[in-house]
Design a protein around this motif. Sequence first.
Motif, mmCIF file in Angstrom:
data_model
loop_
_atom_site.group_PDB
_atom_site.id
_atom_site.type_symbol
_atom_site.label_atom_id
_atom_site.label_comp_id
_atom_site.label_asym_id
_atom_site.label_seq_id
_atom_site.Cartn_x
_atom_site.Cartn_y
_atom_site.Cartn_z
ATOM 1 N N UNK A 1 0.846 -1.206 0.000
ATOM 2 C CA UNK A 1 0.000 0.000 0.000
ATOM 3 C C UNK A 1 0.874 1.246 0.000
ATOM 4 N N UNK A 2 1.961 1.210 0.793
ATOM 5 C CA UNK A 2 2.881 2.340 0.808
ATOM 6 C C UNK A 2 3.510 2.592 -0.552
ATOM 7 N N UNK A 3 3.782 1.533 -1.300
ATOM 8 C CA UNK A 3 4.325 1.707 -2.648
ATOM 9 C C UNK A 3 3.325 2.416 -3.555
ATOM 10 N N UNK A 4 2.040 2.097 -3.387
ATOM 11 C CA UNK A 4 1.031 2.782 -4.211
ATOM 12 C C UNK A 4 0.959 4.263 -3.859
ATOM 13 N N UNK A 5 1.216 4.584 -2.582
ATOM 14 C CA UNK A 5 1.230 5.991 -2.169
ATOM 15 C C UNK A 5 2.369 6.724 -2.872
#
Length: 339
Positions: free
Chosen positions: A162-166
Motif C-alpha cells: 500500500x505504501x508503494x502505491x502511495x
Amino acid sequence: MKITWLDNLRVNATIGVILIHASATILFRFTKVPADYWWFANLYNGGYRYVVPIFVMLSGALLLPREEAIGPFLKKSFMRIILPFLFYNLIFSVFNWQVRLRGKAFGFTDGLTWLGEQYFNGASYHFWYIYMIVGIYLFIPIIGRWIRSAPESHIQYFLGMWGLTILFNNPHFPYLKIPVALTDFTGYVGYLVLGYYLSTKEFSSGIKGKALAIFVLGTLWTMLGSYYFTAESGKFYGLLYANFSPSVVLATAGLFLFFRYQNLDIRILAPFRDWVSSHSYGIYLVHIIVLFYLAKAGVYGEMLHPSIAVPLTALACLSISGGIVWVLRKIPLIKYVAG
C-alpha cells in the motif's frame, strides 16, 4: 467498550473537519488576501489534513478486531450510517432547492429525476465521505476475517505494498507512476488496515516522541510544500493536501500513534469530549448548512483575523451542529436517523 484515546482522536478529527471548512475559502485567494491570512488558513487546512484518514483508521481499530456475522454487521451499519445519511441528504436537497435553486418549479418527473441526482451524487460536497465509507464497510467482514488470523508479516506486507502505491501509483502524482498494476493495494482500505495494525501492535519505549516527530514532519511537509508550489504558480496548489499524499500519510500515522500512547484524559474536559464524540457523525452530516447560515449572520473565517475568527466560527458551528443533533435525538422516530 469505551476507549479514551480513540474518543480523543474522534473529537480531534471532528473539530478538524469544521476548521478546514471554516477556513478553506481563504486558501483559494492566495494573492487577494494578506499573507498572514493565507498562512493561518494553510495552518488550519494543512495541519488537519489527517481528519478523513483518521476516521477510516478509527473504523479499522474498532471494527476489524470484532468477530461478527455479515448479516448483523451490515444491518447495524445500515441503521447507524445509511439511515442518518438518507435523512440529512434530504435536508440538504431541500436546502439546495430552496436556497440554491430559489424554489425552482419542477414537473413531477423532472423533480424525481433531480432528487435522484441529489442522492446519486450527494446533495453536499462533504457527503463524498459517506459513499466512500459505505464501500469500506461492505469490505470489513471479509478483511476482518483475514486480518484477525493473519501473521503480522502478512499485514506488514500489505501495508508495504500500500505504501508503494502511495509513492508510485498515486493518481495525484502521475509523474511517479510505474507500469506495475498495484490496484488491489490502493485506496482507503490501506488506512483501515493501518488503523488496526497501529492500535494492536506493541511498540518499544520512546514511540510517543517518535510518533510526534513523524506527525510534525508530515505536517510541515504538507504546509511548506503547499506554500512553495502555490507561490510558484500564483494560485493554490492542493496536491499535497490529498488524503494519499505521502506527507498526509506520515502525519496521520504519527498522530494516531501519539494519541494511542499519550492517552490524555483531562477530567474537566471529559464531558465535552464524550458529548462531541457521541454526536460526531450527526455533526459531520449537518455542519455545512450551519456554516452557511453562520456566514449569513456574519460569523465566518474572516470576520476578524483568521487566527481568531476561524476557531470562533468552528466553535460556534460545533456547538450549534451538536445542539441540532441533540434536539433531533429527543424526537420520536427522528432519533433513529439523527446521527
